[in-house]
Every structure is written in C-alpha cells, then in structure tokens.
Scaffold this active site. Sequence first.
Site, short mmCIF file in Angstrom:
data_model
loop_
_atom_site.label_atom_id
_atom_site.label_comp_id
_atom_site.label_asym_id
_atom_site.label_seq_id
_atom_site.Cartn_x
_atom_site.Cartn_y
_atom_site.Cartn_z
N CYS A 81 0.83 -1.21 0.00
CA CYS A 81 0.00 0.00 0.00
C CYS A 81 0.87 1.27 0.00
O CYS A 81 1.50 1.55 -1.01
CB CYS A 81 -0.98 -0.07 1.16
SG CYS A 81 -2.41 0.96 0.89
N HIS A 178 -3.20 -5.25 1.76
CA HIS A 178 -2.50 -5.50 3.03
C HIS A 178 -2.53 -6.97 3.45
O HIS A 178 -3.33 -7.34 4.32
CB HIS A 178 -3.18 -4.70 4.14
CG HIS A 178 -3.04 -3.22 4.03
ND1 HIS A 178 -1.98 -2.54 4.58
CD2 HIS A 178 -3.81 -2.29 3.45
CE1 HIS A 178 -2.11 -1.24 4.35
NE2 HIS A 178 -3.22 -1.06 3.66
N GLU A 180 -0.71 -8.38 5.46
CA GLU A 180 -0.38 -8.46 6.90
C GLU A 180 -1.62 -8.33 7.79
O GLU A 180 -1.54 -8.59 8.99
CB GLU A 180 0.67 -7.39 7.26
CG GLU A 180 0.17 -5.96 7.31
CD GLU A 180 0.00 -5.30 5.94
OE1 GLU A 180 0.09 -5.99 4.91
OE2 GLU A 180 -0.23 -4.07 5.92
N1 GLN Z 1 -3.58 6.45 1.14
C1 GLN Z 1 -2.26 6.14 1.62
C2 GLN Z 1 -1.19 6.89 0.81
O1 GLN Z 1 -1.50 7.48 -0.16
C3 GLN Z 1 -1.98 4.66 1.60
C4 GLN Z 1 -2.96 3.94 2.51
C5 GLN Z 1 -2.44 2.67 3.11
O2 GLN Z 1 -1.23 2.44 3.17
N2 GLN Z 1 -3.34 1.89 3.65
O3 GLN Z 1 -0.06 6.88 1.16
#
Ligand code: GLN
Length: 196
Positions: A81, A178, A180
């Site tokens: 992410c 994710h 994890e």
């Molecule tokens: N929206 C976050 C970003 O742009 C990422 C979100 C996340 O890691 N769950 O960095």
Amino acid sequence: MHLNMKIGVLALQGDFAEHLAALERIGVQASTVRLPEQLEGLQGLIIPGGESTTIGKLATAYGLMEPLRRFAERHAIWGTCAGAIFLSKDAHRRQPLLGLMDIIVERNAFGRQVSSFETDLDVPALCKVDPQDRPFHAVFIRAPLIESVSGTTQVLARLPDGRIVAAQQGRLLATSFHPELTQDDRFHRLFVEMAK
Ligand code: GLN
C-alpha cells in the site's frame, strides 16, 4: 525456521507491527528498521502501509533514502500500500519516492465511498509457496492502484475489472493491499523466497 534469514520492517510509520507478527508466524527472524545501520545483516525489507508522504518525509529526515536504494541493489524489498507508492517511480505528485520500481501508481484511487473494501484475488504466483490454488483475500484501505508497469515488471494480480494491484520486478514486490492484516501468510512466504 528459516536459518540465516532475517527480514527487516521499516518502522517509521504505519502498520509495521502486523508485518513483524506475520514474519514471526512463519518462523522468520524479523527486526524493525529506523536507521540506516539497521539494514545491515538483513536479506530483505518490508515497507508497510500507512501514509506514503509521511514515510517519505521521515525516511528523508533519517537519512534513509540513499541507503534504501543501495540496499535494493542486492536485496529484496516489498512495499504494501503506502510502501508500494514509496517504491514507485511516479505517483503523480511531488513527494519523496525511492523510485526503484517501474510502476506508476495512482494514490487513493478508489475514491471516498469505496475507500476501503475486501475482495478475493487470483494470484497464480502464490503457487510457488503453496501448490493448492485458492484465491487470496485482499484488504484494501485507501489503496493505490498500480496504473501501469514497464521495463521488466510483471503483473501478479488484477482486480476482476483488470486493474493492477500487485506487481514484481526482480526482487522488488508491490501490493496495493495489506496481506499483513489477514492470517494468510502466502505473500510473506513468497517474499521470503524472493529474499533467499
Ligand atoms: N492512502 C495512503 C497513501 O496514499 C496509503 C494507505 C495505506 O497504506 N493503507 O499513502
């Protein structure tokens, strides 16, 4: 137990504790990384989810940008992410990026109403760690999309509509979601294989 295998988790911000717990579940030594010298002796590094702008600012402040780029020349890195955004070459905004992976990402690509959702993904590459072919339950939280891949980057998973949510380039791995946050450790095991 994976002997001689030690994986670090970048612990500047975000859900690093969940990655440490997943690594422990699969019997891999894990440690937190906040300073460049803590990269020594690691075979791989996970960059967690969180806020990519914050992770980038802190990595810059702690003098980690160049050490992380050098680490990637010899070792595996996986970004989940926000971590995937941080690995990318381009996120359409000015923010510190490692620029290691030939992927262009679109941050917060799912808008407000569906900013968080879960779905099952078909991920053929997970056969390398578990021959039983079953979908991977993926959790998306204000997730980025991998808009496009180039160079030697391979797509590992797509949403049913074809949009890319996981990719690999050599020893670099990026997932929009994710792993994890689930009890399914196949992505962690795949990453350990990549780090060997
Ligand atoms: N929206 C976050 C970003 O742009 C990422 C979100 C996340 O890691 N769950 O960095």
